[in-house]
Design an enzyme around this catalytic site. Sequence first.
Site, PDB file in Angstrom:
ATOM      1  CG  ASN A   1      10.239 -20.447 -20.679  1.00  0.00           C
ATOM      2  OD1 ASN A   1       9.461 -20.827 -19.828  1.00  0.00           O
ATOM      3  ND2 ASN A   1      10.947 -19.344 -20.065  1.00  0.00           N
ATOM      4  N   GLY A   2       7.135 -20.534 -21.683  1.00  0.00           N
ATOM      5  CA  GLY A   2       6.186 -19.525 -21.628  1.00  0.00           C
ATOM      6  C   GLY A   2       4.528 -19.962 -21.824  1.00  0.00           C
TER       7      GLY A   2
ATOM      8  CD1 TRP B   1       7.321 -26.555 -12.732  1.00  0.00           C
ATOM      9  CD2 TRP B   1       5.875 -25.447 -13.554  1.00  0.00           C
ATOM     10  NE1 TRP B   1       6.557 -26.201 -11.712  1.00  0.00           N
ATOM     11  CE2 TRP B   1       5.512 -25.573 -12.353  1.00  0.00           C
ATOM     12  CE3 TRP B   1       5.273 -24.580 -14.784  1.00  0.00           C
ATOM     13  CZ2 TRP B   1       4.689 -24.595 -11.897  1.00  0.00           C
ATOM     14  CZ3 TRP B   1       4.225 -23.659 -14.151  1.00  0.00           C
ATOM     15  CH2 TRP B   1       3.698 -23.822 -12.846  1.00  0.00           C
TER      16      TRP B   1
ATOM     17  CB  CYS C   1       9.953 -24.878 -19.963  1.00  0.00           C
ATOM     18  SG  CYS C   1       8.486 -25.084 -19.849  1.00  0.00           S
TER      19      CYS C   1
ATOM     20  CE  LYS D   1      16.572 -19.919  -7.946  1.00  0.00           C
ATOM     21  NZ  LYS D   1      16.734 -19.903  -6.449  1.00  0.00           N
TER      22      LYS D   1
ATOM     23  NE  ARG E   1      14.309 -21.345 -17.662  1.00  0.00           N
ATOM     24  CZ  ARG E   1      14.252 -20.044 -17.428  1.00  0.00           C
ATOM     25  NH1 ARG E   1      15.040 -19.404 -16.772  1.00  0.00           N
ATOM     26  NH2 ARG E   1      13.188 -19.228 -18.077  1.00  0.00           N
TER      27      ARG E   1
ATOM     28  CE  LYS F   1      13.916 -20.655   0.640  1.00  0.00           C
ATOM     29  NZ  LYS F   1      12.795 -19.781   0.747  1.00  0.00           N
TER      30      LYS F   1
ATOM     31  CD  GLU G   1      10.453 -22.629  -1.544  1.00  0.00           C
ATOM     32  OE1 GLU G   1      10.217 -21.827  -2.639  1.00  0.00           O
ATOM     33  OE2 GLU G   1      11.414 -22.408  -0.624  1.00  0.00           O
TER      34      GLU G   1
ATOM     35  CD  GLU H   1      12.631 -17.259   2.710  1.00  0.00           C
ATOM     36  OE1 GLU H   1      13.214 -17.754   1.896  1.00  0.00           O
ATOM     37  OE2 GLU H   1      11.448 -16.621   2.489  1.00  0.00           O
TER      38      GLU H   1
ATOM     39  CG  HIS I   1      -5.446 -12.224  18.309  1.00  0.00           C
ATOM     40  ND1 HIS I   1      -6.496 -11.793  18.722  1.00  0.00           N
ATOM     41  CD2 HIS I   1      -4.218 -11.724  18.793  1.00  0.00           C
ATOM     42  CE1 HIS I   1      -5.895 -10.779  19.525  1.00  0.00           C
ATOM     43  NE2 HIS I   1      -4.497 -10.717  19.640  1.00  0.00           N
TER      44      HIS I   1
END
Length: 610
Positions: free
Chosen positions: A99-100, A75, A2, A605, A27, A487, A490, A483, A506
Site C-alpha cells: 500500500n502506498g 486502488w 490499498c 476511503k 480502501r 456527497k 461522490e 458538503e 456573480h
Amino acid sequence: MCGIVAAIGRASVVDILLDGLAHLEYRGYDSAGLALIDGEGRIARARVQGRVAQLRRLVAEEGLDGQVGIAHTRWATHGAPSERNAHPHVSGTVAVVHNGIIENFAALRARLEAEGYVFTSETDTEVIAHLVASKRRAGAPLFAAVQAAMRELEGAFAIAVLDAAVPGEVVVARRGSPLVLGLGEEGFYAASDVSALVAHTRRVVYLEEGDCARLTLEGVQIVDESGETVERPVRLTHVTADAVQLAGYRHYMQKEIFEQPEAVADTLEAVAGGARLTPALFGPEAEKTFAAIDRVLILGCGTSFHAGMVGRYWLEEYAGLPTTVEIASEYRYRVSVPDAKTLVVAISQSGETADTLAALRHAQGRGMTQTLAICNVPESAIVRTARLAFLTRAGPEIGVASTKAFTTQLTALALLALTLAKQRGRLPEAVEANRLDALRRLPAALGRVLQLEPQIEQWAQRFAERQHALFLGRGTHWPIALEGALKLKEISYIHAEGYPAGELKHGPLALVDREMPVVAVAPRDDLLEKLKSNLQEVRARGAELFVFAEDGSGVGGEEGVHAIVVPSHDAMLAPILHVVPLQLLAYHVALVKGTDVDKPRNLAKSVTVE
C-alpha cells in the site's frame, strides 16, 4: 489507499485473508489477490480484476490453501486495473503486497532490469519484489533482506512479504502508511486497518514509522528504522467485530448516517453530566498551548476541509481568534508566512491522510509547533505527530462517502471554539451552561432529523434523471452546501456545485434553468431574509427549489418550492443538524440511480498517497 492483510497460523489462513480483505475493501476495489505458501512449499497465487467476492470464488475453484499468506485489495496508482497489475507481485520465490507509492521506482526498475530481472506489470510495487529477491540472492535472510530493501525505497509504503524458501515466516514493514499487527491464539496477523483483524483478535500492536516486523508461529520480532530490536505496546482495541458489520442496514453509508446520534454522544462524553469546558479535553499540554496562541490555521482535505470551514466561523465569532482554513494538499506547495503563535489544527478521519500529515509536518518544520489533531483513530500518524489531540470517537467508518466522521469533527470544533472562548474570557458562565446544554441535547436532535428520511426519499426520485444540481447556503451553512454537493457527486455521479447564495449573481445564476434543481439550507438565522431573496432569484429563472427549512422559517408553500422542515435547535449547532438531510438525499438519489453506494467509482476511503 490499498488494503493489505498477512497471516501465519496453525491452520489454514485463507478465510482470514479473504475476510480481512472484505473489511478493507473500502480502501480500494479495482482488483484483488492473494499468495499462499502451499503444502508443497510453493507460492500459490490468485488474482482478479474486480472485487474480493470474485477472488473468493477463484480461490475456492482452484482449491488454494496454506498456513502462511498475504493478500491485497487495490486502488490503482501505477498501471490500470487489470489482473497483471493486481498484487501480490512475485519474483522467484518472493511475493509482495504493498500500500502506498514508491517514488523512485523508475530508477530502481531500470537498475533491476539491467541486472536481468523481468517485469510483468506496470506497477511500482513489482520493484519491491525484485529488490527483496536480489537481496535474498546475495545471501541475506528474509528479515534482513526486507530491511535492506526498505533503505533503498523512497516514498510511502506498508508492505508484507513472504518467501516460499522460508515457509515459516512473514515479514511486514511500514513507512508513511499504516500497519497494525494482531496477536492471536492460533496465529499472528498484519493489516492496514484493525477492522480486518477484530474477528480473530483484539490484541494489537501498532507499528511505528520505519518499523519492520517478522511474524512466525513463535511470536513477533520488531526492529526500528535503525535496525534495533524494539518492543511496541500491546493494546486491546475498542473496535469490535459487530462494529464493522452491516447490522441489517442496506449499506454502510446508511448505517453510519443513522449512527450519528450515538457517535456524537460518544464524542461529547467528556462533557456529559455536570462536566464543564476545560482545555484538558484536548490534552495535558492544552492549557499552556492555548495560552500561547493568537490565531488558528486549520488543515484538511475534502469533507474535513468543509468541517474546518465551519470551524472558522465558530472560532472567529466565539473565541475571537483570526482563523485560516487551508486545503492541505495545497498548503505546503505555496509560499506562506509562518507564525509561531498559530494553533495548527489538522483534521482527518483516518489520521493517515497523506496530504494532511505532510501539511502538518510542513507547518511544524516552519516553526509552528503548537499543533492539534482532530481525528477518529487514536494510534494514527497525525495523532502521534501533533502535540495535542482530540479523538472524535465516531467508531469505524467504512462507507467511502464520509458522514459520521463529519458530524463528529464539527462537534469537536464546536468544543474547541467554546473552550478557547472560555479561556480568553469571552464565555460567561451562564452562556457556557447554555451551550453545554445544547451540545448534550444534540444527539436527540439528530435522532429527530433522521425521522425525515421518508420525505427525503420521495425527493430522490426527482433528482435521478438530472445531470446537475446547485446547493446553496449562507454563513456557516455555505460549507454545509459544499458538503451536500460533495456527497451527491461522490455517490450518485451527478455533477453538483455548492455556493454561498449571495454569489449567485456573480456567475452561477447563468446555469440556472428548469433542468437545474437547486437545494438550499435555510436555518432561522440573521441571514434568512437575504437567503429568501436569493431563492426568489432562482425561482424567477424557472428552477425547481428543494429547501431544508428550519421550523418557523416561513420557506415553502408555493409552486416550484418543495420544503422539508428541519427541527429547530441551538443556532450555533444548526450546521451539524442540517448536513444530515443532505447526506440522506445523496444516499437515496444514489439508490434510485443504482450506483455502488459504499464503493463509488475511482474513489477509496483512506487517502494514504499524495
